[in-house]
Motif scaffolding. Structure first.
Motif, PDB file in Angstrom:
ATOM      1  N   LEU A  87     -16.258   2.098  57.268  1.00  0.00           N
ATOM      2  CA  LEU A  87     -16.102   3.235  56.369  1.00  0.00           C
ATOM      3  C   LEU A  87     -14.901   3.029  55.441  1.00  0.00           C
ATOM      4  N   ARG A  88     -13.829   2.470  56.004  1.00  0.00           N
ATOM      5  CA  ARG A  88     -12.633   2.229  55.191  1.00  0.00           C
ATOM      6  C   ARG A  88     -12.938   1.240  54.067  1.00  0.00           C
ATOM      7  N   ARG A  89     -13.741   0.224  54.372  1.00  0.00           N
ATOM      8  CA  ARG A  89     -14.113  -0.736  53.324  1.00  0.00           C
ATOM      9  C   ARG A  89     -14.992  -0.059  52.255  1.00  0.00           C
ATOM     10  N   LYS A  90     -15.843   0.865  52.703  1.00  0.00           N
ATOM     11  CA  LYS A  90     -16.761   1.547  51.784  1.00  0.00           C
ATOM     12  C   LYS A  90     -16.020   2.567  50.906  1.00  0.00           C
ATOM     13  N   ARG A  91     -14.869   3.037  51.400  1.00  0.00           N
ATOM     14  CA  ARG A  91     -14.102   4.058  50.673  1.00  0.00           C
ATOM     15  C   ARG A  91     -13.716   3.606  49.265  1.00  0.00           C
ATOM     16  N   LYS A  92     -13.572   2.296  49.069  1.00  0.00           N
ATOM     17  CA  LYS A  92     -13.219   1.788  47.740  1.00  0.00           C
ATOM     18  C   LYS A  92     -14.208   2.264  46.686  1.00  0.00           C
ATOM     19  N   ASP A  93     -15.471   2.400  47.083  1.00  0.00           N
ATOM     20  CA  ASP A  93     -16.527   2.729  46.119  1.00  0.00           C
ATOM     21  C   ASP A  93     -16.672   4.219  45.877  1.00  0.00           C
ATOM     22  N   MET A  94     -15.961   5.064  46.663  1.00  0.00           N
ATOM     23  CA  MET A  94     -16.107   6.522  46.543  1.00  0.00           C
ATOM     24  C   MET A  94     -14.723   7.143  46.462  1.00  0.00           C
ATOM     25  N   GLN A  95     -14.474   7.897  45.423  1.00  0.00           N
ATOM     26  CA  GLN A  95     -13.171   8.524  45.257  1.00  0.00           C
ATOM     27  C   GLN A  95     -13.337  10.002  44.899  1.00  0.00           C
ATOM     28  N   MET A  96     -12.240  10.751  44.987  1.00  0.00           N
ATOM     29  CA  MET A  96     -12.295  12.183  44.715  1.00  0.00           C
ATOM     30  C   MET A  96     -11.161  12.594  43.784  1.00  0.00           C
ATOM     31  N   VAL A  97     -11.466  13.504  42.870  1.00  0.00           N
ATOM     32  CA  VAL A  97     -10.442  14.149  42.040  1.00  0.00           C
ATOM     33  C   VAL A  97     -10.405  15.609  42.483  1.00  0.00           C
ATOM     34  N   PHE A  98      -9.223  16.091  42.872  1.00  0.00           N
ATOM     35  CA  PHE A  98      -9.116  17.412  43.492  1.00  0.00           C
ATOM     36  C   PHE A  98      -8.824  18.498  42.461  1.00  0.00           C
ATOM     37  N   GLN A  99      -9.024  19.744  42.899  1.00  0.00           N
ATOM     38  CA  GLN A  99      -8.870  20.881  41.996  1.00  0.00           C
ATOM     39  C   GLN A  99      -7.427  21.086  41.558  1.00  0.00           C
ATOM     40  N   ASP A 100      -6.524  21.110  42.517  1.00  0.00           N
ATOM     41  CA  ASP A 100      -5.123  21.402  42.200  1.00  0.00           C
ATOM     42  C   ASP A 100      -4.365  20.085  42.028  1.00  0.00           C
ATOM     43  N   PRO A 101      -4.028  19.717  40.782  1.00  0.00           N
ATOM     44  CA  PRO A 101      -3.408  18.410  40.566  1.00  0.00           C
ATOM     45  C   PRO A 101      -2.007  18.305  41.173  1.00  0.00           C
ATOM     46  N   TYR A 102      -1.367  19.445  41.455  1.00  0.00           N
ATOM     47  CA  TYR A 102      -0.026  19.362  42.043  1.00  0.00           C
ATOM     48  C   TYR A 102      -0.103  19.177  43.551  1.00  0.00           C
ATOM     49  N   ALA A 103      -0.999  19.930  44.201  1.00  0.00           N
ATOM     50  CA  ALA A 103      -1.115  19.851  45.661  1.00  0.00           C
ATOM     51  C   ALA A 103      -1.656  18.490  46.116  1.00  0.00           C
ATOM     52  N   SER A 104      -2.417  17.813  45.245  1.00  0.00           N
ATOM     53  CA  SER A 104      -3.028  16.548  45.669  1.00  0.00           C
ATOM     54  C   SER A 104      -2.158  15.325  45.378  1.00  0.00           C
ATOM     55  N   LEU A 105      -0.976  15.543  44.766  1.00  0.00           N
ATOM     56  CA  LEU A 105      -0.049  14.426  44.505  1.00  0.00           C
ATOM     57  C   LEU A 105       1.181  14.588  45.386  1.00  0.00           C
ATOM     58  N   ASN A 106       1.590  13.524  46.047  1.00  0.00           N
ATOM     59  CA  ASN A 106       2.764  13.568  46.918  1.00  0.00           C
ATOM     60  C   ASN A 106       4.032  13.737  46.071  1.00  0.00           C
ATOM     61  N   PRO A 107       4.746  14.875  46.221  1.00  0.00           N
ATOM     62  CA  PRO A 107       5.912  15.128  45.351  1.00  0.00           C
ATOM     63  C   PRO A 107       7.068  14.160  45.588  1.00  0.00           C
ATOM     64  N   ARG A 108       7.044  13.441  46.734  1.00  0.00           N
ATOM     65  CA  ARG A 108       8.146  12.509  47.037  1.00  0.00           C
ATOM     66  C   ARG A 108       7.930  11.117  46.457  1.00  0.00           C
ATOM     67  N   LEU A 109       6.726  10.867  45.955  1.00  0.00           N
ATOM     68  CA  LEU A 109       6.436   9.546  45.390  1.00  0.00           C
ATOM     69  C   LEU A 109       6.446   9.616  43.871  1.00  0.00           C
ATOM     70  N   SER A 110       6.898   8.544  43.244  1.00  0.00           N
ATOM     71  CA  SER A 110       6.827   8.478  41.779  1.00  0.00           C
ATOM     72  C   SER A 110       5.370   8.254  41.377  1.00  0.00           C
ATOM     73  N   VAL A 111       5.082   8.462  40.109  1.00  0.00           N
ATOM     74  CA  VAL A 111       3.719   8.273  39.603  1.00  0.00           C
ATOM     75  C   VAL A 111       3.234   6.846  39.871  1.00  0.00           C
ATOM     76  N   GLY A 112       4.127   5.881  39.649  1.00  0.00           N
ATOM     77  CA  GLY A 112       3.749   4.490  39.911  1.00  0.00           C
ATOM     78  C   GLY A 112       3.348   4.266  41.358  1.00  0.00           C
ATOM     79  N   GLU A 113       4.111   4.853  42.287  1.00  0.00           N
ATOM     80  CA  GLU A 113       3.803   4.682  43.716  1.00  0.00           C
ATOM     81  C   GLU A 113       2.504   5.387  44.102  1.00  0.00           C
ATOM     82  N   ILE A 114       2.264   6.558  43.491  1.00  0.00           N
ATOM     83  CA  ILE A 114       1.037   7.310  43.793  1.00  0.00           C
ATOM     84  C   ILE A 114      -0.204   6.503  43.411  1.00  0.00           C
ATOM     85  N   ILE A 115      -0.184   5.915  42.218  1.00  0.00           N
ATOM     86  CA  ILE A 115      -1.366   5.172  41.753  1.00  0.00           C
ATOM     87  C   ILE A 115      -1.454   3.809  42.445  1.00  0.00           C
ATOM     88  N   ARG A 116      -0.293   3.271  42.856  1.00  0.00           N
ATOM     89  CA  ARG A 116      -0.276   1.956  43.542  1.00  0.00           C
ATOM     90  C   ARG A 116      -0.787   2.042  44.969  1.00  0.00           C
TER      91      ARG A 116
END
Length: 323
Positions: A87-116
């Protein structure tokens, strides 16, 4: 257009407990026996009132929550039968964009770290290649590539949603489930994000499941639309056919509520009587019969199945009197 995902008899029931001893009060049938096909390269809109099971269905399809029964065939695999590693290997092919853009981003990570983060988890790339890919992704979603070291709180809601979209794109997925991605944004920003999603779909050959309760937004972005009511799909059709010639009374009521930006055009508003029934105790027969203006005895006793209705082969409605 080939089939990317096929869903059969998918159900999710949540047990509700009450009191300090946790006695079972009943079962909420959040998603109840859903059949669905998602075609390669299309946008399938999923609409309905709050509490109808749209978001639960989206999470079930990615196995973020576990289904009680059913099958989800994605790209040749039944997702519900895969073990953790597969399932973890298959996860690469399926992603999600969440409703609340603030709640779904870790506030302790920089933008670069979040996308990395997904690149570090799934891809065997050097740090330099990862950072370059993050810069490219930021440009693709319309952000400045020099924003790498900033934190989510430094961005507006629309920019944060673009960061969420960049993170979803990082692994080149085949399917993206967007759960009300523009509901928390201003109307002017909504249009920008919707146009971005359309451009990305063409550029990367993406398939979307777009969950929303705003029917005008869904009409703008979707190729086909499925209408949900109390855990079931009551109508599914090509977007234009659904808007031009709705077959289910619930769809007609939803469409009658869309405001028309022309004061000379008068549209008859269909007001539904009564409240949405409790999913703890859904009505017998057709679930919509308690609010339907055309209800007959058969509706109270016999549950309708999705069948072809209207004058188009692609249109199906779960109504005894669809014609």
């Amino acid at each position: 257009m080939g089939s990317l995902m096929q869903v059969q008899n998918l159900s999710k029931h949540f047990e509700v407990k009450k009191g300090i001893f946790g006695r079972s009060k009943g079962v909420v049938k959040a998603v109840d026996g859903i059949d669905l096909e998602v075609r390669q390269g299309e946008t399938l809109g999923l609409v309905g009132e709050s509490g109808c099971g749209k978001s639960t269905l989206g999470r079930l399809l990615l196995r973020l929550i576990q289904a009680n029964e059913g099958e989800i065939h994605f790209d040749g695999n039944d997702l519900l039968q895969l073990n953790k590693n597969d399932l973890r290997r298959k996860r690469k092919d399926m992603q999600m964009v969440f409703q609340d853009p603030y709640a779904s981003l870790n506030p302790r990570l920089s933008v670069g770290e979040i996308i990395r983060e997904p690149l570090r988890t799934h891809e065997n790339m050097s740090k330099e290649m990862q950072i370059q890919k993050v810069r490219d992704l930021l440009e693709v979603v319309g952000l400045n590539k020099n924003h790498l070291n900033r934190y989510p709180h430094e961005f507006s809601g629309g920019q944060r949603q673009r960061i969420g979209i960049a993170r979803a794109l990082a692994l080149n997925p085949k399917l993206i489930i967007a759960d009300e991605p523009v509901a928390a944004l201003d109307v002017s920003i909504q249009a920008q994000v919707l146009n971005l999603l359309k451009d990305l779909q063409r550029e990367f050959n993406l398939t979307y499941i777009f969950i929303a309760h705003d029917l005008s937004v869904v009409q703008y972005i979707s190729d086909r639309i499925a209408v949900m009511y109390l855990g079931k799909i009551v109508e599914i059709a090509d977007a234009q056919d659904l808007y031009d010639n709705p077959q289910h009374p619930y769809t007609k009521a939803l469409l009658s509520a869309i405001p028309i930006p022309d004061p000379t055009i008068k549209r008859e508003r269909i007001l539904l009587k009564g409240d949405l029934p409790s999913p703890l105790n859904p009505p017998s027969g057709c679930r919509f019969h308690t609010r339907c203006p055309f209800v007959q005895d058969i509706c109270r006793q016999q549950e309708p199945v999705l069948r072809y209705a209207g004058n188009k082969v692609s249109q199906q409605a779960a109504c005894h009197f669809a014609e």
